[in-house]
Design an enzyme around this catalytic site. Structure first.
Site, PDB file in Angstrom:
ATOM      1  CD1 TRP A  45      -1.754  -2.395   1.336  1.00  0.00           C
ATOM      2  CD2 TRP A  45      -3.383  -0.896   1.360  1.00  0.00           C
ATOM      3  NE1 TRP A  45      -2.940  -3.076   1.432  1.00  0.00           N
ATOM      4  CE2 TRP A  45      -3.963  -2.173   1.456  1.00  0.00           C
ATOM      5  CE3 TRP A  45      -4.224   0.223   1.355  1.00  0.00           C
ATOM      6  CZ2 TRP A  45      -5.337  -2.381   1.542  1.00  0.00           C
ATOM      7  CZ3 TRP A  45      -5.596   0.015   1.453  1.00  0.00           C
ATOM      8  CH2 TRP A  45      -6.133  -1.272   1.540  1.00  0.00           C
ATOM      9  CG  HIS A  46       4.125   1.539   1.680  1.00  0.00           C
ATOM     10  ND1 HIS A  46       5.139   0.990   2.464  1.00  0.00           N
ATOM     11  CD2 HIS A  46       3.068   1.698   2.510  1.00  0.00           C
ATOM     12  CE1 HIS A  46       4.696   0.816   3.697  1.00  0.00           C
ATOM     13  NE2 HIS A  46       3.437   1.249   3.747  1.00  0.00           N
TER      14      HIS A  46
END
EC number: 1.1.3.13
Length: 663
Positions: A566-567
């Site tokens: 999720w980066h």
């Protein structure tokens, strides 16, 4: 409150960064009208947001608080499609993320090579947004009166100290502050984006938007509204066209809002480049193929996609250990107890994320000598002369982070790893001018061979940490690499005695084994001279020695399990229009976040990062938000103390059993 048709500033996207920008600008001048547009729902007093311990619910594929993008199939993932989620709720990732407080290394921002973006220049902004709620020996690098709170939470699982002790035996030292912008090798108790005063998640929507709207009348909010495109006239961005967050039948419903002074696109790494592309900004041939008239030629839009590649490895723990497994798998008593404790005191298992300790690590010279030539060259070119950059991260989660219906009963811990600076790159592009259409998307996961060795290395390091922990009770073999049955590296299941404890006296098939692929740990110990049992801790005195075949098994495991953290970032890189070493296919933004070739249009979110950052990216998103707010305010003519843009404190007063409002 009725929404006007015209504003001074429009911020497209109410995520982690967009909320900072809109909230700050609304406080620079009460006469400045600011509109914030968010695709997701409002998060105001949503218990799925403010209760830290239930964050895994937001990661499920049926979550309403995230949008999940599917990639093309990839040979680098054994034919899998990657799934890349983006937050779909006001506050963005800050409303649903893991709440892990980590920060980039100083060299990360310096390496962007953008005027005004060095770490020394950004540090005052990093301190501006945070309230550091723990004793601190590094007061020069932390903030103590900002709107976003940082603490250990109000509960600590025992795996914390167990993990830290095990790391010490591996030469990974305990560090008081691993987030000092310079330390790249060590272990620490993990801080969290949690307000310790209330045991509540600290997100940007409550901190910057809801607090401001309670006190100001110049900030306007639209949720459940998708940004379709920016309207450009004579080289200037003048308006934003929106549609409902979901299509309404076959009708084409849209609204247009004019911006007198500035438009800021902050829709996230996946959506922001698509907004630009639908607006006519990008690679002309691809825009035409999607049915969009090119206005500004910027081939870099949607390129340079980066992420951190993660994987989760579960381990069994002893039955007298504590974990969150019962709570997340639906045990009614465990859930009632946790909710009752939190609503009564703001403490207990719901006041933490269960990620209590972790490491940032760099390999030793001896370990580097075992790497393949491709990675060794990558190390020399990227890491060797930057000692503040960690290579890998891993941390312990006090339970199984995954679908419990697919796992045998029992208690677990999970080792959560991610590669800090992948060499792999990807891209995305709109497939049509339809704002609801999914993009053509290749995130590039593991497409650079230099990324494999560190992923395998970290697996081995964390496995040794797990084996040295007092709570360790075995390895669920179905969730580990499939080594050969006679390999000394093979996964070892829990002991027969622990199996009996899990099963209970009425279970008829516990310890019934078929074949020899899965060996109980107790049986293996009889033949393992490296295993020592004491009353305090199970200690494996020597590291496992892996063969080439074992390494291949781990590599295959990585290909089958590597996923997003999720980066993601980089798709609107801040770099010269012609490109540079960070963005060889062309930059999109200048150092003031202006889109090359368009007046009155900025982009501000993680998509602006031209190169990766060695941290959980919320801290970087906040930093970008603070910087963008200052840049916009300066462009509008504000200066000096006006740039403080202090937001009102979001007041929390009582714990209410309704779960709706806590003020």
């Amino acid at each position: 409150m009725a929404i006007p048709e015209e504003f001074d500033v429009i911020v497209c996207g109410g995520g982690s960064t967009g909320c900072v920008i809109a909230g700050r600008l609304a406080n620079v001048d009460e006469n400045l009208k600011v509109l914030l547009i968010e695709n997701g729902e409002n998060n105001l007093n949503n218990p799925w947001v403010y209760l830290p311990g239930i964050y895994p619910r937001n990661m499920r594929l049926d979550s309403k608080t995230a949008t999940f993008y599917n990639s093309r199939p990839s040979k680098h993932l054994n034919g899998r499609r990657a799934i890349v989620p983006q937050a779909n709720i006001l506050g963005g990732g800050s409303s649903i993320n893991f709440m892990m407080y980590t920060r980039a290394s100083a060299s990360d921002y310096d390496d962007w090579e953008s005027e005004g973006w060095t770490t020394d220049e950004l540090l005052p902004l990093m301190k501006k947004f945070e309230t550091y709620q723990r004793p601190c020996n590094n007061r020069d690098v932390h903030g103590f009166d900002g709107p976003i709170k940082v603490s250990f939470g109000n509960y600590t699982y025992p795996q914390c100290q167990d993990f830290l002790r095990a790391c010490e035996t591996q030469g990974i030292p305990y560090v008081d502050d691993l987030e000092d912008l310079k330390t790249s090798h060590g272990a620490e108790q993990w801080l969290k984006w949690i307000n310790r005063d209330f045991g509540r998640r600290s997100d940007t929507a409550h901190a910057f938007i809801h607090s401001t709207m309670r006190n100001k009348e110049n900030l306007f909010l639209m949720t459940n509204t998708k940004v379709d495109k920016v309207i450009i006239e004579d080289g200037r961005a003048v308006a934003v066209r929106t549609v409902p967050s979901k299509p309404i039948g076959d009708s084409k419903v849209s609204r247009t809002f004019k911006a007198r002074k500035q438009i800021v696109v902050s829709c996230g790494t996946v959506s922001s480049p698509m907004v630009l592309q639908r607006s006519g900004i990008g690679e002309p041939s691809k825009l035409r193929a999607a049915g969009v008239k090119p206005i500004v030629e910027l081939p870099g839009v949607g390129r340079n996609f980066q992420d951190h590649f993660c994987y989760f490895v579960p381990y069994r723990i002893k039955q007298d250990s504590e974990s969150f497994d019962a709570f997340v798998s639906g045990d009614k008593e465990a859930q009632k107890s946790a909710f009752d404790q939190w609503y009564a005191t703001g403490a207990g298992p719901l006041a933490t994320n269960g990620i209590e300790a972790g490491v940032k690590i760099r390999p030793t010279e001896a370990e580097l000598a075992t790497a393949d030539k491709a990675f060794q060259q990558g190390w020399e070119s990227y890491f060797e002369n930057k000692p503040d950059k960690p290579l890998m991260h891993y941390s312990v989660i006090s339970g199984f982070f995954g679908d419990h219906t697919r796992l045998p009963p029992g208690k677990y811990m999970t080792m959560f790893h991610f590669l800090e600076y992948p060499f792999s790159r990807g891209w995305l592009h709109i497939s049509s001018d339809d704002p609801y259409a999914a993009p053509d998307f290749d995130p590039g996961f593991m497409n650079d061979d230099r990324d494999m060795w560190p992923m395998v290395w970290a697996f081995k390091k964390s496995r040794e940490t797990a084996r040295r922990m007092e709570c360790f009770a075995g390895e669920p073999t179905a969730f580990h690499p499939h080594y050969k049955v006679d390999s000394p590296a093979r996964a070892l299941e829990q002991s027969a005695e622990d199996t009996k404890k899990v099963a209970g006296p009425l279970h008829l098939t516990a310890n019934l084994y078929h074949g020899s692929w899965s060996t109980p740990i107790g049986e293996a110990d009889k033949h393992d001279p490296n295993h020592v049992t004491s009353s305090h801790i199970n200690v494996y005195s020597k590291d496992i020695q892996y063969t080439k075949e074992d390494d291949e098994a781990i590599e295959n495991y990585i290909k089958e399990h590597a996923e997003t953290t999720w980066h993601c970032l980089g798709t609107n890189s801040m770099a010269p229009r012609e490109g540079n070493k960070n963005a060889p296919e062309g930059g999109v933004l200048d150092p003031r976040l202006n889109v090359h070739g368009v007046k009155g249009l900025k982009v501000a979110d993680l998509s602006v990062c031209p190169d990766n950052v060695g941290c959980n990216t919320f801290s970087t998103a906040l930093t970008i938000g603070e910087k963008a707010a200052v840049l916009v305010a300066e462009d509008l003519g504000y200066s000096g103390s006006e740039l403080d843009m202090e937001v009102p404190q979001h007041k929390l007063k009582t714990y209410e059993q309704t779960g709706a409002a806590r003020y």
